[in-house]
Write a protein that holds these residues in place. Structure first.
Motif, short mmCIF file in Angstrom:
data_model
loop_
_atom_site.label_atom_id
_atom_site.label_comp_id
_atom_site.label_asym_id
_atom_site.label_seq_id
_atom_site.Cartn_x
_atom_site.Cartn_y
_atom_site.Cartn_z
N THR A 106 83.94 -43.37 48.62
CA THR A 106 82.87 -42.66 47.90
C THR A 106 81.95 -43.65 47.20
OG1 THR A 106 84.35 -40.78 47.56
CG2 THR A 106 82.41 -40.92 46.15
N LEU A 107 82.53 -44.62 46.52
CA LEU A 107 81.74 -45.61 45.79
C LEU A 107 80.92 -46.47 46.75
CD1 LEU A 107 81.00 -46.90 43.11
CD2 LEU A 107 83.07 -48.29 43.25
N ALA A 108 81.54 -46.92 47.84
CA ALA A 108 80.84 -47.78 48.80
C ALA A 108 79.69 -47.04 49.48
CB ALA A 108 81.82 -48.31 49.84
N LYS A 109 79.88 -45.76 49.81
CA LYS A 109 78.81 -44.98 50.44
C LYS A 109 77.61 -44.82 49.50
CE LYS A 109 79.95 -41.26 52.77
NZ LYS A 109 80.64 -39.99 53.09
N ASP A 110 77.89 -44.59 48.20
CA ASP A 110 76.81 -44.49 47.23
C ASP A 110 76.03 -45.80 47.13
OD1 ASP A 110 77.49 -41.89 46.72
OD2 ASP A 110 78.68 -42.35 44.93
N ILE A 111 76.76 -46.92 47.19
CA ILE A 111 76.10 -48.22 47.12
C ILE A 111 75.24 -48.45 48.36
CG2 ILE A 111 76.46 -50.73 46.97
CD1 ILE A 111 79.18 -50.06 45.63
N TYR A 112 75.80 -48.13 49.54
CA TYR A 112 75.10 -48.42 50.79
C TYR A 112 73.88 -47.52 50.97
CZ TYR A 112 74.45 -50.04 55.54
OH TYR A 112 73.95 -50.62 56.66
N ALA A 113 73.85 -46.38 50.26
CA ALA A 113 72.68 -45.50 50.33
C ALA A 113 71.43 -46.23 49.83
CB ALA A 113 72.92 -44.23 49.53
N ALA A 114 71.64 -47.20 48.94
CA ALA A 114 70.52 -48.00 48.42
C ALA A 114 70.54 -49.40 49.04
CB ALA A 114 70.60 -48.09 46.90
N LYS A 115 70.80 -49.48 50.35
CA LYS A 115 70.98 -50.78 51.00
C LYS A 115 69.71 -51.63 51.00
CE LYS A 115 70.10 -48.89 55.62
NZ LYS A 115 70.62 -48.73 56.99
N ASP A 116 68.55 -50.98 50.91
CA ASP A 116 67.30 -51.76 50.92
C ASP A 116 67.18 -52.68 49.72
OD1 ASP A 116 66.58 -50.52 53.27
OD2 ASP A 116 65.43 -48.93 52.28
N SER A 117 67.91 -52.35 48.64
CA SER A 117 67.87 -53.19 47.45
C SER A 117 68.95 -54.27 47.45
CB SER A 117 68.02 -52.32 46.19
OG SER A 117 69.29 -51.67 46.20
N LEU A 118 69.76 -54.33 48.54
CA LEU A 118 70.86 -55.29 48.64
C LEU A 118 70.48 -56.43 49.57
CD1 LEU A 118 73.83 -52.77 49.12
CD2 LEU A 118 73.09 -53.81 46.98
N ASP A 119 71.02 -57.62 49.28
CA ASP A 119 70.83 -58.73 50.20
C ASP A 119 71.86 -58.63 51.33
OD1 ASP A 119 73.22 -59.53 49.13
OD2 ASP A 119 72.39 -61.16 47.92
N VAL A 120 71.78 -59.55 52.30
CA VAL A 120 72.63 -59.47 53.50
C VAL A 120 74.11 -59.60 53.14
CG1 VAL A 120 73.18 -60.55 55.70
CG2 VAL A 120 70.80 -60.35 54.98
N ASP A 121 74.45 -60.52 52.21
CA ASP A 121 75.86 -60.71 51.81
C ASP A 121 76.42 -59.43 51.20
OD1 ASP A 121 75.80 -63.29 52.70
OD2 ASP A 121 75.39 -64.17 50.73
N SER A 122 75.63 -58.77 50.36
CA SER A 122 76.09 -57.53 49.72
C SER A 122 76.27 -56.42 50.75
CB SER A 122 75.10 -57.10 48.64
OG SER A 122 74.94 -58.11 47.67
N GLN A 123 75.32 -56.28 51.68
CA GLN A 123 75.44 -55.27 52.73
C GLN A 123 76.68 -55.52 53.59
OE1 GLN A 123 71.87 -54.50 55.00
NE2 GLN A 123 70.55 -54.84 53.23
N THR A 124 76.91 -56.78 53.91
CA THR A 124 78.08 -57.13 54.72
C THR A 124 79.37 -56.76 54.00
OG1 THR A 124 76.88 -58.99 55.70
CG2 THR A 124 79.27 -59.01 55.89
N ALA A 125 79.45 -57.06 52.69
CA ALA A 125 80.66 -56.74 51.92
C ALA A 125 80.90 -55.24 51.87
CB ALA A 125 80.52 -57.30 50.50
N VAL A 126 79.83 -54.45 51.68
CA VAL A 126 79.98 -52.98 51.63
C VAL A 126 80.46 -52.45 52.98
CG1 VAL A 126 78.78 -50.80 51.30
CG2 VAL A 126 78.25 -52.72 49.82
#
Length: 653
Positions: A106-126
């Motif tokens: 649940t937490l990871a999906k909420d984070i990934y919904a705003a993936k445009d604000s994340l860098d590549v390392d953060s997107q990869t971790a999620v």
């Protein structure tokens, strides 16, 4: 005096150097959490968290969770959106490590919904967290979507399915796909890569019940890992050494499990114990599950060696995360333990628990697996279709080039152009018709394959249920035996139990086989003899038994009568053939097929049949039963009592 001063000076230097090295050692043992807290920027803390192999070396996941919550609160107070996202990603990973997969997802999906604000390392971790969560929740269709997103982002080059096939129990398919995908990518001098490769292949073989072959692969993996660890020319960091130790623990644990499967318990126990000790230091969920599995195998080994206290200690360990199949295995071992210590009430309780679990999950699990398989096959077909589309585009480009060349010659030969266009139209029509036919054939093939898979699954489920019901009958006979005082009644119940087990083995072998139409008789005879020995615990264990049935297969209509006949013969040998001592006892079993004809022979060197055998033929249930079973095989039972011991034989169609 001068010598005394030199001695004191030497001692002083030694103490000084030792204290310095001790201080250095303490610095190296600083916890990852302390390093995390000493770092100033959120991005640097993110790197410390995810780049550490052993982040829980001195602090638990709960310590980390409390610390992350403090930083999260500070980020919310300062309205630092970037820091907030980074700490939430770390929080999702910790929930994953704790086995709280729903909360982590649940937490990871909420984070990934705003993936445009994340860098590549953060997107990869999620995406990595979601991938692992969906695997543990058995949501393989969701897991495939995550892997496709990784491929689209360029994080991975390919969408792999072998681990998903493994989670679905299709270990042979998983092994074949893993070999095709991974083997070409490993260099011949990459000892560590080869160790991981052979470890994976060996584990798939073990899961597919091929323990001897798996043992060979796992020993190769251990040899490659030893080469890597002993190679002083390769500089290894602490994290790489830690990863190597975990890989070694995995390999040794799987070797130990193979030894348990082969009945080599003394060799298995130290390997399993050392593997559990090392895997306990890891925070990865896969290692936690492996530790549970190793503990259950260790309990089984101790139980088989009559080390009841050690086995009970293993089974009483409370694990945070344990799968449903591991619960079933644990209940089975507890039932076996209580059966061995003659606490039949508790044994029956655990048997009933397992039956309830299996009945409740059987239908649901079957439908889930079917749905997941359809999803995986559909995705694989989608990738194949994409490749066909690319090939079609290339062919179309070639066709356009040919048409352009023909257009350039149109003014030169008008009639030739007309014939050329007609010919090209015919080729295109034929090609399109061919493509349409191929697609129809592919669709029909896919439908037939799905129908065959469903049919095999249903047949295996039927055989599994029949085997379970027969085992329940056997257990009821065992319980009845304990409550019966009549020796004749006990013997009759034991004989009935042995016959039921012989039939149950047939159905067990059928649902374990890929081919549901035949049974491999060498393995079946070995299993049957082990089953009979377990019934007659005081006899038969020193008899030399030779089985000559390698490569012989029978269908179920012949295998069941044959199994019951052999059950009667072996039981009689154990009970009557060696009344004084079975130290020099020998049994020879021969079974061969030549085309449509078969031949069976059974001999032992015991005391032979009594002189009034022919008179007792009509009153002996065992001989009457064998004669009727041989009649089912359209043959006649022959008995030879002239030589030493006794010899039975017959031909069958």
């Amino acid at each position: 005096m001068e010598r005394y001063v030199r001695f004191l000076f030497t001692v002083f230097c030694f103490v000084f150097l030792y204290s310095g090295s001790a201080q250095s050692f303490d610095d190296q043992e600083q916890s990852v959490l302390k390093e995390f807290q000493d770092t100033n920027l959120p991005k640097e803390r993110f790197n410390v968290f995810f780049n550490s192999v052993d982040r829980y070396n001195q602090n638990s996941a709960y310590d980390w969770l409390e610390t992350i919550k403090i930083y999260l609160s500070n980020a919310q107070t300062t309205n630092d959106t970037t820091a907030l996202r980074l700490y939430q990603i770390m929080q999702a990973q910790i929930y994953n490590d704790l086995g709280e997969y729903d909360k982590s997802t649940t937490l990871a999906k909420d984070i990934y919904a705003a993936k445009d604000s994340l860098d590549v390392d953060s997107q990869t971790a999620v995406l990595d967290v979601l991938d692992d969560n969906y695997a543990n929740l058995q949501l393989f269709d969701k897991q495939i979507e995550i892997r496709k997103q990784k491929k689209e982002m360029g994080i991975t080059d390919n969408v792999s399915f072998y681990d998903i096939y493994s989670n679905l129990g299709l270990y042979r398919v998983a092994r074949n796909q893993y070999i095709m995908e991974v083997k070409p990518t490993i260099a011949d001098n990459d000892s560590y890569g080869l160790a991981k490769y052979h470890s994976k292949v060996g584990n798939y073989l073990r899961l597919d019940n091929s323990a001897p072959t798996a043992l060979s692969e796992l020993k190769k993996a251990k040899a490659y890992l030893d080469v890597y660890l002993n190679d002083i020319s390769i500089q290894k960091s602490e994290d790489e050494i830690f990863e190597s130790d975990l890989l070694k623990a995995e390999i040794e644990g799987n070797i130990g499990k193979c030894h348990v499967m082969l009945g080599e318990y003394e060799q298995a126990i130290p390997l399993l114990e050392s593997s559990i000790e090392v895997l306990d230091t890891s925070s990865k969920n896969s290692h936690k599950s492996e530790m549970v599995e190793n503990t259950l195998y260790l309990a089984n080994a101790n139980l088989q060696m009559d080390r009841f206290l050690a086995a009970k200690r293993n089974l009483d360990i409370e694990f945070d995360n344990i799968g449903i199949q591991q619960v079933i295995k644990r209940n089975s071992l507890l039932a076996a333990y209580y059966d061995r210590v003659e606490n039949y009430k508790n044994a029956a309780m655990y048997y009933k628990r397992n039956e309830r679990i299996k009945d409740s999950m059987a239908q649901k699990q079957s439908s889930i697996i079917k749905q997941q398989l359809v999803t995986i096959v559909a995705n694989e077909d989608l990738e194949n279709s994409q490749r066909l589309i690319e090939e079609q585009k290339r062919i179309n480009e070639l066709a356009r080039s040919e048409m352009k060349a023909k257009d350039e010659r149109i003014n030169l030969v008008f009639i030739s152009l007309i014939f050329t266009l007609l010919g090209f139209a015919g080729l295109v029509y034929a090609y399109l018709k061919s493509i349409k036919n191929q697609r129809l054939i592919a669709e029909q093939k896919h439908i037939i394959e799905n129908a065959l898979i469903e049919k095999d699954s249903l047949l295996k489920e039927i055989h599994h249920r029949v085997k379970n019901n027969l085992q329940m009958v056997s257990s009821l006979l065992s319980l009845q035996t304990k409550n019966t005082r009549s020796k004749a009644a006990i013997e009759a119940l034991e004989e009935g139990k042995s016959r039921v087990k012989a039939m149950a083995l047939i159905h067990q072998k059928l649902y374990q086989n890929d081919d549901l139409s035949v049974i491999e008789m060498q393995g079946y005879i070995e299993s049957l003899i082990n089953s009979v020995q377990s019934v007659y615990k005081k006899g038969g264990h020193n008899i030399s038994i030779t089985i000559d049935a390698e490569g012989t297969e029978l269908d179920i209509d012949r295998a069941i009568p044959f199994g019951l006949i052999l059950n009667e013969l072996v039981s009689n040998s154990f009970k009557y053939a060696f009344p004084d001592s079975d130290d020099n006892g020998k049994i020879y079993i021969h079974l061969r097929k030549n085309g449509d004809q078969g031949y069976f022979e059974y001999t032992d060197n015991g005391v032979g049949l009594p002189e009034d055998t022919e008179e007792r033929t009509h009153s002996s249930m065992g001989i009457r039963l064998m004669n009727r079973l041989v009649n089912q095989l359209q043959s006649k039972l022959n008995i030879d009592t002239q030589t030493e011991g006794v010899r039975f034989w017959f031909n069958f169609s």
